[in-house]
Design a protein around this motif. Structure first.
Motif, PDB file in Angstrom:
ATOM      1  N   GLU A   1       2.404   1.450   8.704  1.00 18.79           N
ATOM      2  CA  GLU A   1       1.151   0.891   8.215  1.00 18.79           C
ATOM      3  C   GLU A   1       1.347   0.364   6.812  1.00 18.79           C
ATOM      4  O   GLU A   1       2.039   0.977   5.996  1.00 18.79           O
ATOM      5  CB  GLU A   1       0.028   1.934   8.242  1.00 18.79           C
ATOM      6  N   LYS A   2       0.732  -0.780   6.546  1.00 19.98           N
ATOM      7  CA  LYS A   2       0.744  -1.359   5.198  1.00 19.98           C
ATOM      8  C   LYS A   2      -0.679  -1.712   4.794  1.00 19.98           C
ATOM      9  O   LYS A   2      -1.426  -2.322   5.573  1.00 19.98           O
ATOM     10  CB  LYS A   2       1.614  -2.616   5.163  1.00 19.98           C
ATOM     11  N   SER A   3      -1.037  -1.382   3.580  1.00 19.31           N
ATOM     12  CA  SER A   3      -2.349  -1.707   3.049  1.00 19.31           C
ATOM     13  C   SER A   3      -2.423  -3.193   2.676  1.00 19.31           C
ATOM     14  O   SER A   3      -1.405  -3.831   2.392  1.00 19.31           O
ATOM     15  CB  SER A   3      -2.634  -0.852   1.821  1.00 19.31           C
ATOM     16  N   ARG A   4      -3.644  -3.699   2.649  1.00 19.79           N
ATOM     17  CA  ARG A   4      -3.827  -5.069   2.165  1.00 19.79           C
ATOM     18  C   ARG A   4      -3.483  -5.186   0.682  1.00 19.79           C
ATOM     19  O   ARG A   4      -3.288  -6.279   0.169  1.00 19.79           O
ATOM     20  CB  ARG A   4      -5.278  -5.493   2.400  1.00 19.79           C
ATOM     21  N   LEU A   5      -3.426  -4.024  -0.002  1.00 21.83           N
ATOM     22  CA  LEU A   5      -3.023  -4.027  -1.416  1.00 21.83           C
ATOM     23  C   LEU A   5      -1.566  -4.445  -1.565  1.00 21.83           C
ATOM     24  O   LEU A   5      -1.141  -4.884  -2.641  1.00 21.83           O
ATOM     25  CB  LEU A   5      -3.194  -2.636  -2.018  1.00 21.83           C
TER      26      LEU A   5
ATOM     27  N   THR B   1       1.542   2.181   1.731  1.00 24.37           N
ATOM     28  CA  THR B   1       2.277   2.076   2.980  1.00 24.37           C
ATOM     29  C   THR B   1       2.821   3.440   3.362  1.00 24.37           C
ATOM     30  O   THR B   1       2.864   4.355   2.530  1.00 24.37           O
ATOM     31  CB  THR B   1       3.428   1.064   2.863  1.00 24.37           C
TER      32      THR B   1
ATOM     33  N   SER C   1       0.884  -6.796  -1.445  1.00 24.96           N
ATOM     34  CA  SER C   1       1.084  -8.241  -1.318  1.00 24.96           C
ATOM     35  C   SER C   1       2.520  -8.535  -0.906  1.00 24.96           C
ATOM     36  O   SER C   1       3.362  -7.636  -0.830  1.00 24.96           O
ATOM     37  CB  SER C   1       0.784  -8.915  -2.652  1.00 24.96           C
ATOM     38  N   ASP C   2       2.798  -9.822  -0.665  1.00 30.89           N
ATOM     39  CA  ASP C   2       4.150 -10.183  -0.211  1.00 30.89           C
ATOM     40  C   ASP C   2       5.193 -10.019  -1.316  1.00 30.89           C
ATOM     41  O   ASP C   2       6.382 -10.164  -1.070  1.00 30.89           O
ATOM     42  CB  ASP C   2       4.166 -11.602   0.361  1.00 30.89           C
TER      43      ASP C   2
ATOM     44  N   GLU D   1      -4.374   5.093  -4.419  1.00 32.66           N
ATOM     45  CA  GLU D   1      -4.714   4.201  -3.310  1.00 32.66           C
ATOM     46  C   GLU D   1      -3.473   4.021  -2.437  1.00 32.66           C
ATOM     47  O   GLU D   1      -2.384   3.757  -2.936  1.00 32.66           O
ATOM     48  CB  GLU D   1      -5.168   2.835  -3.830  1.00 32.66           C
TER      49      GLU D   1
END
Lengths: 112, 116
Positions: B56-60, B47, B62-63, B44
């Motif tokens: 681009e960064k995926s919502r996967l 980034t 996290s911070d 998956e």
């Protein structure tokens, strides 16, 4: 969103058997389609690709044809070898220049 | 033959610790991708970078996750305050994104993270 669906494995075949691994996709527009292979303990390797409808990708005896009408990219090989045992991943890239979206993978086991 | 190199190959850590992985791409490749693969699943996207810019960064992601690619060469992926759900194989890929090279992604062997 974009997604890829592969047939579940494992697929178990005898050497010299015919192989088909099904792959269908959901995407807008005309994505590029790929098959990657992962041998045990190794990284993913590109096996073949197709960038437009009706293109046929081929490599090492494997083939797959980009079918826009059925949104499919099935992997085939006429005669498998024990050395083909691996996990096969179907993937798409929206424009060919972006991230890859992978299926869940299909494990192939070939016995002598 | 210098492909994509990832270090370490295996990392075992305790929950709450920070970990950092390194990826050295194929020389002259301008794009670098990070993916995560859990058991029985396909990779998956997390980034990607074009040169040193994270595009681009995926919502996967996290911070607790941060990735860098200083000078557009190697990249690091850091996970802070690790959780057991972070256990996975972290894959790096690089590519040469030009009209001729067609952005074929070449993958490293991955870093397997186990969070205890």
């Amino acid at each position: 969103g974009n997604s890829v669906t592969q047939m579940e494995g494992p697929v178990t075949l005898s050497e010299e058997a015919f192989l088909t691994i099904n792959c269908t996709y959901t995407a807008t527009g005309y994505p590029s389609l790929f098959w990657y292979v992962q041998y045990p303990g190794e990284g993913l390797q590109l096996l073949l690709k197709a960038t437009k409808a009706d293109d046929k990708g081929s490599n090492k005896g494997f083939e797959a044809t980009y079918r826009k009408e059925t949104t499919s990219f099935h992997l085939e090989k006429g005669s498998v070898q024990v050395s083909d045992s691996a996990v096969y991943f179907c993937a798409l890239s929206k424009t060919g220049f972006q991230k890859l979206v992978f299926g869940t993978g299909t494990r192939l086991l070939v016995s002598p | 033959d210098t492909g994509v190199s990832q270090n370490p190959r295996h990392k075992i850590t305790k929950r709450g610790q920070n970990v950092t992985f390194r990826c050295d791409p194929i020389s002259e490749h301008n794009r670098l991708y990070w993916y995560r693969q859990t058991l029985g699943q396909g990779p998956e996207f997390l980034t990607y970078f074009q040169n040193e810019a994270q595009l681009e960064k995926s919502r996967l992601l996290s911070d607790r996750f941060s990735a860098e690619r200083p000078k557009g060469s190697f990249s690091t992926l850091e996970i802070q305050r690790t959780e057991q759900g972070d256990s996975a194989m972290y894959l790096c890929a690089s590519s040469l994104a030009t009209a001729l090279a067609k952005n074929i992604q070449y993958f490293g062997a991955g870093t397997r993270l186990s969070v205890l």
